[in-house]
Design a protein around this motif. Structure first.
Motif, PDB file in Angstrom:
ATOM      1  N   GLN A 392       0.880  -1.092   0.049  1.00  7.21           N
ATOM      2  CA  GLN A 392       0.037  -0.062  -0.032  1.00  7.21           C
ATOM      3  C   GLN A 392       0.757   1.253   0.123  1.00  7.21           C
ATOM      4  OE1 GLN A 392      -1.746   1.630   3.562  1.00  7.21           O
ATOM      5  NE2 GLN A 392      -1.336  -0.476   4.828  1.00  7.21           N
ATOM      6  N   PHE A 393       0.439   2.317  -0.404  1.00  3.49           N
ATOM      7  CA  PHE A 393       1.047   3.596  -0.166  1.00  3.49           C
ATOM      8  C   PHE A 393       0.702   4.244   1.113  1.00  3.49           C
ATOM      9  CE2 PHE A 393       0.604   3.303  -4.962  1.00  3.49           C
ATOM     10  CZ  PHE A 393       1.669   3.658  -5.350  1.00  3.49           C
ATOM     11  N   LEU A 394       1.932   4.739   1.583  1.00  2.00           N
ATOM     12  CA  LEU A 394       1.808   5.556   2.845  1.00  2.00           C
ATOM     13  C   LEU A 394       1.801   6.947   2.461  1.00  2.00           C
ATOM     14  CD1 LEU A 394       4.512   3.711   5.007  1.00  2.00           C
ATOM     15  CD2 LEU A 394       2.057   3.557   5.219  1.00  2.00           C
ATOM     16  N   GLN A 395       2.489   7.349   1.265  1.00  2.00           N
ATOM     17  CA  GLN A 395       2.439   8.704   0.738  1.00  2.00           C
ATOM     18  C   GLN A 395       2.342   8.516  -0.635  1.00  2.00           C
ATOM     19  OE1 GLN A 395       1.340  11.637   0.815  1.00  2.00           O
ATOM     20  NE2 GLN A 395       2.366  12.525   2.580  1.00  2.00           N
ATOM     21  N   ALA A 396       1.613   9.356  -1.463  1.00  2.00           N
ATOM     22  CA  ALA A 396       1.792   9.195  -2.840  1.00  2.00           C
ATOM     23  C   ALA A 396       1.720  10.655  -3.718  1.00  2.00           C
ATOM     24  CB  ALA A 396       0.631   8.266  -3.212  1.00  2.00           C
ATOM     25  N   ARG A 397       1.896  10.609  -4.833  1.00  2.00           N
ATOM     26  CA  ARG A 397       1.898  11.811  -5.816  1.00  2.00           C
ATOM     27  C   ARG A 397       0.206  12.056  -5.746  1.00  2.00           C
ATOM     28  NH1 ARG A 397       6.502  13.219  -8.358  1.00  2.00           N
ATOM     29  NH2 ARG A 397       8.137  11.710  -8.406  1.00  2.00           N
ATOM     30  N   ASN A 398      -0.495  11.132  -6.031  1.00  2.00           N
ATOM     31  CA  ASN A 398      -1.526  11.356  -5.957  1.00  2.00           C
ATOM     32  C   ASN A 398      -2.519  11.050  -4.728  1.00  2.00           C
ATOM     33  OD1 ASN A 398      -4.643  11.353  -6.351  1.00  2.00           O
ATOM     34  ND2 ASN A 398      -4.370  10.246  -8.255  1.00  2.00           N
ATOM     35  N   PRO A 399      -2.877  11.998  -3.830  1.00  2.00           N
ATOM     36  CA  PRO A 399      -3.343  11.483  -2.586  1.00  2.00           C
ATOM     37  C   PRO A 399      -4.413  10.359  -2.627  1.00  2.00           C
ATOM     38  CG  PRO A 399      -3.310  14.094  -3.025  1.00  2.00           C
ATOM     39  CD  PRO A 399      -3.050  13.433  -4.234  1.00  2.00           C
ATOM     40  N   ASP A 400      -5.323  10.288  -3.611  1.00  2.00           N
ATOM     41  CA  ASP A 400      -6.111   9.351  -3.654  1.00  2.00           C
ATOM     42  C   ASP A 400      -5.557   7.830  -3.396  1.00  2.00           C
ATOM     43  OD1 ASP A 400      -8.109  11.074  -3.759  1.00  2.00           O
ATOM     44  OD2 ASP A 400      -8.296  11.143  -5.912  1.00  2.00           O
ATOM     45  N   TRP A 401      -4.345   7.741  -3.947  1.00  2.00           N
ATOM     46  CA  TRP A 401      -3.750   6.236  -4.015  1.00  2.00           C
ATOM     47  C   TRP A 401      -3.518   5.983  -2.345  1.00  2.00           C
ATOM     48  CZ3 TRP A 401       0.618   7.616  -8.094  1.00  2.00           C
ATOM     49  CH2 TRP A 401       0.002   7.703  -9.244  1.00  2.00           C
ATOM     50  N   VAL A 402      -3.351   6.777  -1.707  1.00  2.00           N
ATOM     51  CA  VAL A 402      -2.753   6.563   0.141  1.00  2.00           C
ATOM     52  C   VAL A 402      -3.859   5.528   0.378  1.00  2.00           C
ATOM     53  CG1 VAL A 402      -2.456   7.530   2.297  1.00  2.00           C
ATOM     54  CG2 VAL A 402      -1.790   8.707   0.051  1.00  2.00           C
ATOM     55  N   ARG A 403      -3.073   4.589   1.260  1.00  2.00           N
ATOM     56  CA  ARG A 403      -3.845   3.420   2.150  1.00  2.00           C
ATOM     57  C   ARG A 403      -4.668   2.653   0.915  1.00  2.00           C
ATOM     58  NH1 ARG A 403      -1.877   2.527   6.940  1.00  2.00           N
ATOM     59  NH2 ARG A 403      -3.718   1.629   7.518  1.00  2.00           N
ATOM     60  N   ARG A 404      -4.225   2.631  -0.089  1.00  2.00           N
ATOM     61  CA  ARG A 404      -5.435   1.792  -1.079  1.00  2.00           C
ATOM     62  C   ARG A 404      -4.371   0.416  -1.493  1.00  2.00           C
ATOM     63  NH1 ARG A 404      -7.161   3.572  -7.251  1.00  2.00           N
ATOM     64  NH2 ARG A 404      -7.862   1.316  -7.973  1.00  2.00           N
ATOM     65  N   PRO A 405      -5.044  -0.406  -0.933  1.00  2.00           N
ATOM     66  CA  PRO A 405      -4.154  -1.828  -0.934  1.00  2.00           C
ATOM     67  C   PRO A 405      -3.858  -2.471  -2.418  1.00  2.00           C
ATOM     68  CG  PRO A 405      -5.847  -2.108   0.611  1.00  2.00           C
ATOM     69  CD  PRO A 405      -5.952  -0.829  -0.302  1.00  2.00           C
ATOM     70  N   PHE A 406      -2.649  -2.935  -2.723  1.00  2.00           N
ATOM     71  CA  PHE A 406      -2.595  -3.509  -4.019  1.00  2.00           C
ATOM     72  C   PHE A 406      -1.740  -4.831  -3.875  1.00  2.00           C
ATOM     73  CE2 PHE A 406       0.570  -0.193  -4.065  1.00  2.00           C
ATOM     74  CZ  PHE A 406       1.731  -0.930  -4.502  1.00  2.00           C
ATOM     75  N   TYR A 407      -1.606  -5.593  -4.716  1.00  2.00           N
ATOM     76  CA  TYR A 407      -0.775  -6.842  -4.697  1.00  2.00           C
ATOM     77  C   TYR A 407      -0.035  -7.059  -5.901  1.00  2.00           C
ATOM     78  CZ  TYR A 407      -4.343  -7.680  -1.226  1.00  2.00           C
ATOM     79  OH  TYR A 407      -5.327  -7.467  -0.141  1.00  2.00           O
ATOM     80  N   ALA A 408       1.361  -7.593  -5.578  1.00  2.00           N
ATOM     81  CA  ALA A 408       1.972  -8.012  -6.413  1.00  2.00           C
ATOM     82  C   ALA A 408       2.413  -9.680  -6.470  1.00  2.00           C
ATOM     83  CB  ALA A 408       3.460  -7.177  -6.343  1.00  2.00           C
ATOM     84  N   LYS A 409       2.812 -10.010  -7.626  1.00  2.00           N
ATOM     85  CA  LYS A 409       3.155 -11.585  -7.614  1.00  2.00           C
ATOM     86  C   LYS A 409       4.472 -11.714  -6.726  1.00  2.00           C
ATOM     87  CE  LYS A 409       1.752 -13.342 -12.170  1.00  2.00           C
ATOM     88  NZ  LYS A 409       2.022 -13.825 -13.496  1.00  2.00           N
ATOM     89  N   PHE A 410       4.749 -12.625  -5.883  1.00  2.00           N
ATOM     90  CA  PHE A 410       5.695 -12.756  -5.076  1.00  2.00           C
ATOM     91  C   PHE A 410       7.067 -13.190  -5.993  1.00  2.00           C
ATOM     92  CE2 PHE A 410       8.957 -15.589  -2.915  1.00  2.00           C
ATOM     93  CZ  PHE A 410       9.015 -14.712  -1.681  1.00  2.00           C
TER      94      PHE A 410
END
Length: 473
Positions: A392-410
């Protein structure tokens, strides 16, 4: 009060002077050679306190503080090292050396995460010198008098500030453009004064940059941060330096103005906090009303042991400091020498976190300060049969991204965000399309122009303290 009668004098060493240090004779010839060769490419600066109090010379070259401050041959590829060694020690052709050094530096991603291309703000259709504005609430300010350090970390992601690459350097000789910019942007709440290290400056010079931020017109500035390694490499700055008391009085002045003053203290290893004077420095900072937050990257060869992180955080909390961030080493400089897989970073953070009480669990990490923002690894989990990184983003260029979970392949070998691919068959991460635009437009509404008369800035020639210390790289 500081004990000026017994105050030790700051004594730096650089590539040009390190052979005069008493400990130089303790280094094997191959280690001496590596210092002289690699320091042509990467900045090298240490001081007598670091060498006398922080490095265990019986454990060199594996001592973590030695690896933190002295160049090593493995920071260059074998072929690049051999070629540069011949130029430096055999041919001694300065023109050829300069050309090769520039080639090597430009291949090291000297300004990662869009620092020069996307973070520099505009005012009156011109870039503002010495400022970065990546996140809505926070502006970074680089005073020119603070663009060196008491000692350099070999992993430092701001190494171009110290090697004479003027075209890649951030600095501002005065604070008036900062003040003007902040008056135009009431959404900014935090100013981070950074470098280099602002605390190489005299207290008087530092006040020249800070006091203009205390005017009523900048009431929206709630937090003034100072990024510093002096807490580790020269704690005398807060205890025995001739103007240590003046520095603490400046801290109190900021606090009494109603603003929060936060020192962002860079501690890479618990050895930096064990000396009595380092602990005394923390207590004096906290007693001034300022807060001290502890942060550092996780670095191969230096602080891979979770027990070291737990010791550092626990000791810091006991003294009154606040554990803040464990970062992942940035993709710049000799990153191949220092970087660790993301999976290892998460395991190290989790193991250290489990060892400490709730008071130390203010720390966040492991976090990547990547192009789109600060991305934290929340965990390694299996969802619907697929092993993934939870992010997740703790801080982001776009504030709407903050705290939005996402997933990546291990990926057991991945060391940075760019190495990851989306999980669950997705073709792109949700932020990629916007983040790949060639020029970021900061989502900030411009206000009406500020008055022509603004607070005066600090003197452009730095300060006597900085001049006393500066000896080149």
């Amino acid at each position: 009060m500081s004990n000026t009668a017994a105050a030790p004098k700051f004594k730096p060493y650089t590539r040009q002077t390190i052979q005069r240090a008493p400990q130089w004779a303790l280094l094997a010839p191959d280690l001496q050679e590596a210092v002289l060769v690699v320091s042509r490419v990467l900045p090298f600066r240490t001081n007598q306190y670091v060498m006398d109090e922080l490095i265990d010379w019986k454990n060199v070259p594996d001592d973590p503080i030695y690896r933190l401050t002295f160049p090593h041959r493995d920071m260059l590829s074998a072929a690049d090292y051999a070629h540069l060694r011949d130029l430096v020690l055999v041919e001694k052709d300065e023109e050829a050396i300069e050309k090769e050094v520039k080639r090597l530096r430009m291949g090291m991603n000297p300004h990662p995460a869009g620092q020069m291309t996307h973070n520099v703000p505009m005012m009156d259709d011109e870039p503002v010198a010495g400022l970065q504005h990546k996140y809505k609430q926070t502006v970074l300010f680089f005073p020119s008098a603070g663009q060196t350090c008491h000692a350099y970390c070999t992993f430092c992601f701001r190494w171009p500030q110290f090697v004479g690459m003027e075209e890649l350097k951030f600095d501002a000789k005065e604070s008036h453009e900062l003040v003007s910019y902040l008056k135009l942007h009431p959404e900014v709440t935090d100013v981070l004064i950074t470098g280099g290290d602002p605390l190489i400056m005299s207290s008087r010079a530092l006040a020249g940059y800070i006091e203009p931020l205390l005017v009523p017109e900048l009431a929206h500035i709630q937090n003034i941060r100072i990024g510093t390694k002096s807490v580790s490499y020269w704690p005398q700055r807060f205890v025995t330096d001739h103007d240590a008391d003046d520095l603490l009085l400046l801290f109190r002045k900021v606090v009494n103005s109603g603003k929060n003053l936060a020192l962002m203290g860079h501690y890479n290893h618990p050895a930096e906090l064990r000396p009595a004077i380092a602990q005394q420095a923390v207590k004096r900072i906290v007693a001034s009303g300022a807060t001290l937050r502890m942060q550092a990257p996780l670095i191969r060869h230096i602080n891979e042991d979770p027990k070291g992180w737990a010791e550092l955080w626990t000791m810091g909390v006991r003294l009154g400091a606040i554990p803040y961030y464990m970062f992942i080493e940035r993709d710049t400089g000799p990153s191949e020498y220092f970087r660790l897989p993301l999976a290892k970073a998460y395991e190290t953070f989790q193991a250290a976190y489990q060892m400490v009480s709730g008071l130390s669990r203010t720390v966040r990490g492991p976090s990547m300060s990547a192009f789109p923002g600060k991305v934290v690894i929340d965990g390694i989990v299996t969802i619907k049969g697929e092993k993934v990184f939870a992010l997740q983003f703790l801080q982001a260029r776009n504030p709407d991204w903050v705290r939005r979970p996402f997933y990546a392949k291990f990926d057991a070998e991945a060391t940075w965000l760019d190495d990851l691919v989306p999980a669950f068959g997705e073709k792109h991460f949700f932020f990629e399309t916007e983040a790949e635009r060639p020029r970021q437009v900061i989502p900030i509404a411009r206000q009406e122009a500020a008055p022509a008369q603004i607070a005066a800035g600090a003197p452009s020639n730095g300060a006597e303290y900085a001049e006393e210390m500066h000896t080149g790289t």
